[in-house]
Design a protein around this motif. Structure first.
Motif, mmCIF file in Angstrom:
data_model
loop_
_atom_site.group_PDB
_atom_site.id
_atom_site.type_symbol
_atom_site.label_atom_id
_atom_site.label_comp_id
_atom_site.label_asym_id
_atom_site.label_seq_id
_atom_site.Cartn_x
_atom_site.Cartn_y
_atom_site.Cartn_z
ATOM 1 N N LEU A 175 -16.541 -7.496 0.487
ATOM 2 C CA LEU A 175 -15.966 -6.802 -0.620
ATOM 3 C C LEU A 175 -16.602 -5.306 -0.026
ATOM 4 O O LEU A 175 -15.890 -4.549 -0.595
ATOM 5 C CB LEU A 175 -16.708 -7.087 -2.527
ATOM 6 N N VAL A 176 -17.897 -4.744 0.311
ATOM 7 C CA VAL A 176 -18.130 -3.673 0.253
ATOM 8 C C VAL A 176 -17.292 -2.821 2.040
ATOM 9 O O VAL A 176 -16.737 -2.745 1.558
ATOM 10 C CB VAL A 176 -19.786 -3.565 1.660
ATOM 11 N N ARG A 177 -16.978 -4.286 2.976
ATOM 12 C CA ARG A 177 -15.932 -3.647 4.300
ATOM 13 C C ARG A 177 -14.528 -3.577 3.349
ATOM 14 O O ARG A 177 -14.389 -2.352 3.793
ATOM 15 C CB ARG A 177 -16.082 -4.948 5.189
ATOM 16 N N GLN A 178 -14.435 -3.935 2.212
ATOM 17 C CA GLN A 178 -13.014 -4.179 2.294
ATOM 18 C C GLN A 178 -12.658 -2.548 1.228
ATOM 19 O O GLN A 178 -11.513 -1.781 1.496
ATOM 20 C CB GLN A 178 -12.016 -5.280 1.303
ATOM 21 N N ALA A 179 -14.179 -2.298 0.518
ATOM 22 C CA ALA A 179 -13.689 -1.416 -0.062
ATOM 23 C C ALA A 179 -13.565 -0.115 0.420
ATOM 24 O O ALA A 179 -13.298 0.946 0.119
ATOM 25 C CB ALA A 179 -14.805 -1.879 -1.729
ATOM 26 N N TYR A 180 -14.388 -0.255 1.554
ATOM 27 C CA TYR A 180 -14.605 1.019 2.326
ATOM 28 C C TYR A 180 -13.248 1.378 2.900
ATOM 29 O O TYR A 180 -12.651 2.017 3.189
ATOM 30 C CB TYR A 180 -15.930 0.454 3.859
ATOM 31 N N LEU A 181 -12.610 0.453 3.728
ATOM 32 C CA LEU A 181 -11.197 0.578 4.343
ATOM 33 C C LEU A 181 -10.723 0.435 3.558
ATOM 34 O O LEU A 181 -9.210 1.425 3.749
ATOM 35 C CB LEU A 181 -10.695 -0.397 4.756
ATOM 36 N N SER A 182 -10.488 0.680 2.026
ATOM 37 C CA SER A 182 -9.442 0.704 1.063
ATOM 38 C C SER A 182 -9.173 2.717 0.607
ATOM 39 O O SER A 182 -8.986 3.199 -0.113
ATOM 40 C CB SER A 182 -9.749 -0.073 -0.174
ATOM 41 N N ASN A 183 -10.087 3.169 1.205
ATOM 42 C CA ASN A 183 -10.486 5.195 0.888
ATOM 43 C C ASN A 183 -10.805 5.087 2.674
ATOM 44 O O ASN A 183 -12.265 6.022 2.809
ATOM 45 C CB ASN A 183 -12.318 4.982 0.312
ATOM 46 N N PRO A 184 -9.387 5.370 2.608
ATOM 47 C CA PRO A 184 -9.067 6.302 4.441
ATOM 48 C C PRO A 184 -10.255 7.779 4.529
ATOM 49 O O PRO A 184 -11.170 8.064 5.536
ATOM 50 C CB PRO A 184 -8.036 6.510 4.769
ATOM 51 N N ALA A 185 -9.968 8.563 3.218
ATOM 52 C CA ALA A 185 -10.689 9.928 3.373
ATOM 53 C C ALA A 185 -11.584 9.552 2.906
ATOM 54 O O ALA A 185 -12.243 11.260 3.342
ATOM 55 C CB ALA A 185 -10.100 10.377 1.641
ATOM 56 N N THR A 186 -12.922 8.861 2.504
ATOM 57 C CA THR A 186 -14.156 8.912 2.551
ATOM 58 C C THR A 186 -14.583 7.673 3.503
ATOM 59 O O THR A 186 -15.875 7.747 3.702
ATOM 60 C CB THR A 186 -14.691 8.938 1.412
ATOM 61 N N ALA A 187 -13.682 6.768 4.454
ATOM 62 C CA ALA A 187 -14.295 5.773 5.049
ATOM 63 C C ALA A 187 -15.049 6.574 6.282
ATOM 64 O O ALA A 187 -14.455 6.188 7.431
ATOM 65 C CB ALA A 187 -13.461 5.224 5.695
ATOM 66 N N LEU A 188 -15.396 7.036 6.411
ATOM 67 C CA LEU A 188 -16.374 8.153 7.854
ATOM 68 C C LEU A 188 -17.928 8.247 8.129
ATOM 69 O O LEU A 188 -18.106 8.032 9.269
ATOM 70 C CB LEU A 188 -17.086 9.960 7.209
ATOM 71 N N ASP A 189 -18.536 6.769 7.450
ATOM 72 C CA ASP A 189 -19.178 6.353 7.869
ATOM 73 C C ASP A 189 -19.550 4.847 7.159
ATOM 74 O O ASP A 189 -20.584 5.045 6.175
ATOM 75 C CB ASP A 189 -20.523 7.042 7.850
ATOM 76 N N PHE A 190 -19.601 3.889 7.898
ATOM 77 C CA PHE A 190 -20.490 1.990 6.993
ATOM 78 C C PHE A 190 -21.321 2.433 6.585
ATOM 79 O O PHE A 190 -22.071 1.825 8.015
ATOM 80 C CB PHE A 190 -19.459 1.326 8.003
#
Length: 355
Positions: A175-190
């Motif tokens: 779910l963390v991974r999915q949440a990260y990819l759902s915000n392209p504007a802030t998906a800057l550092d997993f």
């Protein structure tokens, strides 16, 4: 007189019934209105008559953040100290908030005619602010939403009280991974995500997710601001066009910028401002620009020919379609069957059907 007698009788009936029916082992959030009744003559002492009421009295103290409290027991169990030991252990190990917030519970007991009174001392390993920040979430969508909110703000910790939950750490990581990819504007550092559950099993648990980023907050905020300005610049001429014209404009711009690079970075910042992004980076960039002009678009985390690969599902004038901007040649908007035939695999439960 008759009205007065009725009032007295009603009061006696309330005293005789007590609150035991309101206290049960599955009740995890005790409020002032559901507290164990106070002992006569002492407004600060709770009165219990059985083991379950004793457990709920301890849970009540913890929910209120109390560091001390008095509990008077008038039940039939002769070995009250043993009963207290068992209740303290259950609350510390099995109650979600107890397992998460409490370091240890100690007590002293005095004998009173026909009852025992325990002076309870509770030591916490969490601050009141940490406990107050716990968010209730039920279901994958609610959990993912809270994780998405935290990631979009570059928060370092998320603590959730989850009900009807029987999943494991791997599920939360997903779910963390999915949440990260759902915000392209802030998906800057997993970030690296560490997951702890309190208790480790049960349908009601507190889940603590600690997020460790590889870049400083100042750097991430700077990248976010620069990416936002670039997305606005690219999309400003496209706002009044049709869906097809918008998509053509976005894909054309990405291709002219050389946004895809097999050896590039994995963020939209890399694709638009950093010299090129890999399949994840260009998919995030495409999703960001589509959203900027009001087109529904998501990133697909799947496989191509057995290898990890990213692409998009976008809502076109003809419905949802797959588009992979890492492919050379003309941009193709494909249905599910075509993608499957070309070796793509994805979670069909997470991605809209493209038929």
């Amino acid at each position: 007189m008759r009205k007065m007698m009725c009032a007295v009788m009603a009061a006696l009936m309330l005293l005789s019934t007590g609150c035991s029916s309101m206290l049960n082992r599955d009740y995890s959030s005790v409020t002032v209105h559901s507290a164990t009744p106070t002992a006569e003559g002492d407004a600060n002492t709770m009165r219990v008559q059985n083991y379950q009421e004793l457990v709920n009295a301890l849970i009540y103290l913890i929910n209120q953040g109390e560091e001390s409290g008095s509990i008077r027991y008038s039940g039939e169990e002769a070995d009250f100290k043993k009963l207290m030991d068992e209740a303290c252990l259950e609350v510390k190990q099995e109650d979600p908030l107890g397992a998460y917030a409490v370091d240890y519970i100690k007590y002293s007991v005095i004998s009173i005619v026909g009852s025992y009174e325990a002076d309870v001392q509770i030591t916490y390993r969490r601050t009141r602010e940490q406990v107050a920040s716990i968010v209730d979430a039920t279901g994958a969508a609610a959990i993912r939403s809270e994780l998405s909110r935290a990631l979009s703000s570059f928060d370092t910790e998320v603590v959730l009280r989850i009900s009807y939950f029987e999943e494991d750490e791997a599920y939360i990581q997903q779910l963390v991974r999915q949440a990260y990819l759902s915000n392209p504007a802030t998906a800057l550092d997993f970030p690296d995500a560490q997951v702890a559950m309190y208790p480790e099993s049960g349908q009601q648990r507190i889940v603590e997710v600690t997020l460790t980023y590889h870049q400083s907050l100042q750097t991430l905020e700077s990248w976010r601001n620069s990416l936002s300005r670039e997305a606005e610049r690219i999309c400003q001429p496209l706002t009044e066009l049709t869906i097809k014209e918008k998509l053509d404009g976005i894909t054309g711009t990405l291709q002219s910028l050389g946004a895809y690079s097999a050896q590039g970075g994995s963020t939209a910042y890399d694709a638009l401002l950093g010299g090129g992004g890999d399949s994840q980076g260009v998919a995030l960039a495409f999703s960001l620009l589509c959203r900027q002009v009001g087109i529904t678009c998501s990133v697909v985390d799947g496989q191509k020919n057995g290898q990890s690969h990213f692409w998009n599902v976008v809502q076109t004038a003809s419905g949802y379609r797959h588009v992979d901007l890492s492919r050379t040649g003309n941009v193709a908007y494909n249905v599910d069957q075509t993608m499957t035939q070309q070796g793509y695999v994805w979670d069909t439960q997470q991605v809209p059907a493209c038929n």
